[in-house]
Design a protein around this motif. Structure first.
Motif, PDB file in Angstrom:
ATOM      1  N   LEU A  54       0.830  -1.206   0.000  1.00  0.00           N
ATOM      2  CA  LEU A  54       0.000   0.000   0.000  1.00  0.00           C
ATOM      3  C   LEU A  54       0.869   1.263   0.000  1.00  0.00           C
ATOM      4  CD1 LEU A  54      -2.985   0.769   0.066  1.00  0.00           C
ATOM      5  CD2 LEU A  54      -2.805   0.889   2.543  1.00  0.00           C
ATOM      6  N   SER A  55       1.942   1.259   0.776  1.00  0.00           N
ATOM      7  CA  SER A  55       2.849   2.411   0.805  1.00  0.00           C
ATOM      8  C   SER A  55       3.555   2.582  -0.542  1.00  0.00           C
ATOM      9  CB  SER A  55       3.880   2.246   1.919  1.00  0.00           C
ATOM     10  OG  SER A  55       3.266   2.297   3.163  1.00  0.00           O
ATOM     11  N   ALA A  56       3.955   1.465  -1.162  1.00  0.00           N
ATOM     12  CA  ALA A  56       4.608   1.545  -2.467  1.00  0.00           C
ATOM     13  C   ALA A  56       3.640   2.070  -3.533  1.00  0.00           C
ATOM     14  CB  ALA A  56       5.153   0.179  -2.864  1.00  0.00           C
ATOM     15  N   PHE A  57       2.381   1.645  -3.472  1.00  0.00           N
ATOM     16  CA  PHE A  57       1.373   2.143  -4.407  1.00  0.00           C
ATOM     17  C   PHE A  57       1.152   3.637  -4.204  1.00  0.00           C
ATOM     18  CE2 PHE A  57      -3.088   3.137  -5.334  1.00  0.00           C
ATOM     19  CZ  PHE A  57      -3.105   2.856  -6.693  1.00  0.00           C
ATOM     20  N   HIS A  58       1.070   4.069  -2.951  1.00  0.00           N
ATOM     21  CA  HIS A  58       0.868   5.488  -2.657  1.00  0.00           C
ATOM     22  C   HIS A  58       2.062   6.309  -3.132  1.00  0.00           C
ATOM     23  CE1 HIS A  58       0.246   8.978   0.203  1.00  0.00           C
ATOM     24  NE2 HIS A  58      -0.818   8.970  -0.557  1.00  0.00           N
ATOM     25  N   LEU A  59       3.263   5.788  -2.951  1.00  0.00           N
ATOM     26  CA  LEU A  59       4.465   6.477  -3.435  1.00  0.00           C
ATOM     27  C   LEU A  59       4.438   6.596  -4.957  1.00  0.00           C
ATOM     28  CD1 LEU A  59       7.339   7.637  -3.078  1.00  0.00           C
ATOM     29  CD2 LEU A  59       8.168   5.280  -3.158  1.00  0.00           C
ATOM     30  N   GLY A  60       4.072   5.527  -5.637  1.00  0.00           N
ATOM     31  CA  GLY A  60       3.997   5.562  -7.100  1.00  0.00           C
ATOM     32  C   GLY A  60       2.972   6.563  -7.600  1.00  0.00           C
ATOM     33  N   MET A  61       1.814   6.616  -6.952  1.00  0.00           N
ATOM     34  CA  MET A  61       0.790   7.569  -7.354  1.00  0.00           C
ATOM     35  C   MET A  61       1.239   9.012  -7.116  1.00  0.00           C
ATOM     36  SD  MET A  61      -1.632   6.072  -8.826  1.00  0.00           S
ATOM     37  CE  MET A  61      -2.798   7.405  -8.885  1.00  0.00           C
ATOM     38  N   ALA A  62       1.896   9.253  -5.983  1.00  0.00           N
ATOM     39  CA  ALA A  62       2.367  10.611  -5.688  1.00  0.00           C
ATOM     40  C   ALA A  62       3.428  11.051  -6.703  1.00  0.00           C
ATOM     41  CB  ALA A  62       2.915  10.678  -4.272  1.00  0.00           C
ATOM     42  N   LEU A  63       4.337  10.147  -7.047  1.00  0.00           N
ATOM     43  CA  LEU A  63       5.354  10.490  -8.043  1.00  0.00           C
ATOM     44  C   LEU A  63       4.743  10.687  -9.430  1.00  0.00           C
ATOM     45  CD1 LEU A  63       8.280   8.172  -6.931  1.00  0.00           C
ATOM     46  CD2 LEU A  63       8.132  10.654  -6.697  1.00  0.00           C
ATOM     47  N   THR A  93       3.059  14.072  -9.417  1.00  0.00           N
ATOM     48  CA  THR A  93       4.084  15.119  -9.479  1.00  0.00           C
ATOM     49  C   THR A  93       4.569  15.298 -10.910  1.00  0.00           C
ATOM     50  OG1 THR A  93       4.797  14.602  -7.236  1.00  0.00           O
ATOM     51  CG2 THR A  93       6.334  15.825  -8.610  1.00  0.00           C
ATOM     52  N   ASN A  94       4.843  14.195 -11.574  1.00  0.00           N
ATOM     53  CA  ASN A  94       5.310  14.249 -12.953  1.00  0.00           C
ATOM     54  C   ASN A  94       4.278  14.903 -13.859  1.00  0.00           C
ATOM     55  OD1 ASN A  94       6.864  13.734 -15.272  1.00  0.00           O
ATOM     56  ND2 ASN A  94       5.815  11.800 -15.604  1.00  0.00           N
ATOM     57  N   GLN A  95       3.036  14.514 -13.735  1.00  0.00           N
ATOM     58  CA  GLN A  95       1.987  15.070 -14.592  1.00  0.00           C
ATOM     59  C   GLN A  95       1.789  16.564 -14.345  1.00  0.00           C
ATOM     60  OE1 GLN A  95       0.393  13.602 -17.175  1.00  0.00           O
ATOM     61  NE2 GLN A  95       1.908  12.009 -16.804  1.00  0.00           N
ATOM     62  N   LEU A  96       1.860  16.970 -13.101  1.00  0.00           N
ATOM     63  CA  LEU A  96       1.665  18.389 -12.797  1.00  0.00           C
ATOM     64  C   LEU A  96       2.835  19.241 -13.264  1.00  0.00           C
ATOM     65  CD1 LEU A  96       0.082  17.994  -9.291  1.00  0.00           C
ATOM     66  CD2 LEU A  96      -1.027  18.956 -11.315  1.00  0.00           C
ATOM     67  N   PRO A 118       2.521  24.470  -6.741  1.00  0.00           N
ATOM     68  CA  PRO A 118       2.282  24.137  -5.323  1.00  0.00           C
ATOM     69  C   PRO A 118       1.686  22.742  -5.126  1.00  0.00           C
ATOM     70  CG  PRO A 118       1.506  26.346  -5.766  1.00  0.00           C
ATOM     71  CD  PRO A 118       1.859  25.732  -7.083  1.00  0.00           C
ATOM     72  N   LEU A 119       0.807  22.314  -6.031  1.00  0.00           N
ATOM     73  CA  LEU A 119       0.245  20.970  -5.908  1.00  0.00           C
ATOM     74  C   LEU A 119       1.296  19.908  -6.206  1.00  0.00           C
ATOM     75  CD1 LEU A 119      -2.320  19.414  -5.244  1.00  0.00           C
ATOM     76  CD2 LEU A 119      -2.867  19.435  -7.685  1.00  0.00           C
ATOM     77  N   ALA A 120       2.171  20.179  -7.162  1.00  0.00           N
ATOM     78  CA  ALA A 120       3.260  19.235  -7.441  1.00  0.00           C
ATOM     79  C   ALA A 120       4.191  19.122  -6.231  1.00  0.00           C
ATOM     80  CB  ALA A 120       4.036  19.682  -8.675  1.00  0.00           C
ATOM     81  N   LEU A 121       4.482  20.248  -5.587  1.00  0.00           N
ATOM     82  CA  LEU A 121       5.316  20.206  -4.378  1.00  0.00           C
ATOM     83  C   LEU A 121       4.599  19.490  -3.225  1.00  0.00           C
ATOM     84  CD1 LEU A 121       6.916  23.757  -4.472  1.00  0.00           C
ATOM     85  CD2 LEU A 121       7.993  21.566  -5.019  1.00  0.00           C
ATOM     86  N   PHE A 122       3.275  19.614  -3.175  1.00  0.00           N
ATOM     87  CA  PHE A 122       2.498  18.868  -2.192  1.00  0.00           C
ATOM     88  C   PHE A 122       2.701  17.359  -2.395  1.00  0.00           C
ATOM     89  CE2 PHE A 122      -1.404  16.576  -1.150  1.00  0.00           C
ATOM     90  CZ  PHE A 122      -1.558  16.911   0.184  1.00  0.00           C
ATOM     91  N   PHE A 123       2.651  16.919  -3.654  1.00  0.00           N
ATOM     92  CA  PHE A 123       2.857  15.500  -3.929  1.00  0.00           C
ATOM     93  C   PHE A 123       4.308  15.080  -3.694  1.00  0.00           C
ATOM     94  CE2 PHE A 123      -1.170  15.802  -6.407  1.00  0.00           C
ATOM     95  CZ  PHE A 123      -1.860  14.842  -5.675  1.00  0.00           C
TER      96      PHE A 123
END
Length: 146
Positions: free
Chosen positions: A10-19, A22-25, A37-42
């Motif tokens: 679950l932590s690895a999935f959350h890390l992948g989604m956050a990254l 970030t990339n998309q933003l 600011p939203l990219a920095l949040f992620f």
């Protein structure tokens, strides 16, 4: 190894989604004042997830000192999240640029205090750290008796 593989996945999935977010933003060329600011949040979400994965994976006691130092980075990352989310919502909903950045700097005071705490925590020598953090008073008393 990790006892709770579900939590690690679950932590690895959350890390992948956050990254990924970030990339998309950061790929947006227009309206960067809204998306940065939203990219920095992620990014701060990624830091907290990396630290939780590190805490789950490393079980060797010889690395406890290093892991606890890196886990201290969790506090500034968590303190930065509300500010970054506020900056994103404000940029998204305001029609103008709003007040200059100088008038928003007082919102960063908790983050600066957390960073100063991390700097102070990283200056603790390993010998003092191991003696005060990892040893309990009962184990010190029993070792003196033997």
């Amino acid at each position: 190894m990790v006892d709770d593989k579900y939590l690690l996945a679950l932590s690895a999935f959350h890390l992948g989604m956050a990254l990924f977010c970030t990339n998309q933003l950061l790929l947006h060329q227009r309206h960067q004042r809204v998306y940065v600011p939203l990219a920095l949040f992620f990014v701060t979400q990624s830091v907290t997830e990396m630290l939780s994965i590190l805490d789950l994976v490393v079980v060797d006691e010889s690395y406890d000192y290093v892991v606890s130092r890196f886990n201290s980075l969790h506090v500034p990352a968590v303190f930065a999240q509300p500010l970054l989310l506020w900056l994103y919502v404000r940029a998204l909903t305001s029609e103008d640029d709003g007040p200059p950045i100088r008038q928003r700097l007082w919102h960063a005071v908790p983050i600066l205090l957390a960073i100063s705490m991390v700097v102070l925590f990283w200056t603790i020598p390993k010998s003092l750290f191991a003696r005060t953090i990892w040893s309990s008073p009962t184990s010190a008393n029993t070792s003196r008796r033997s």
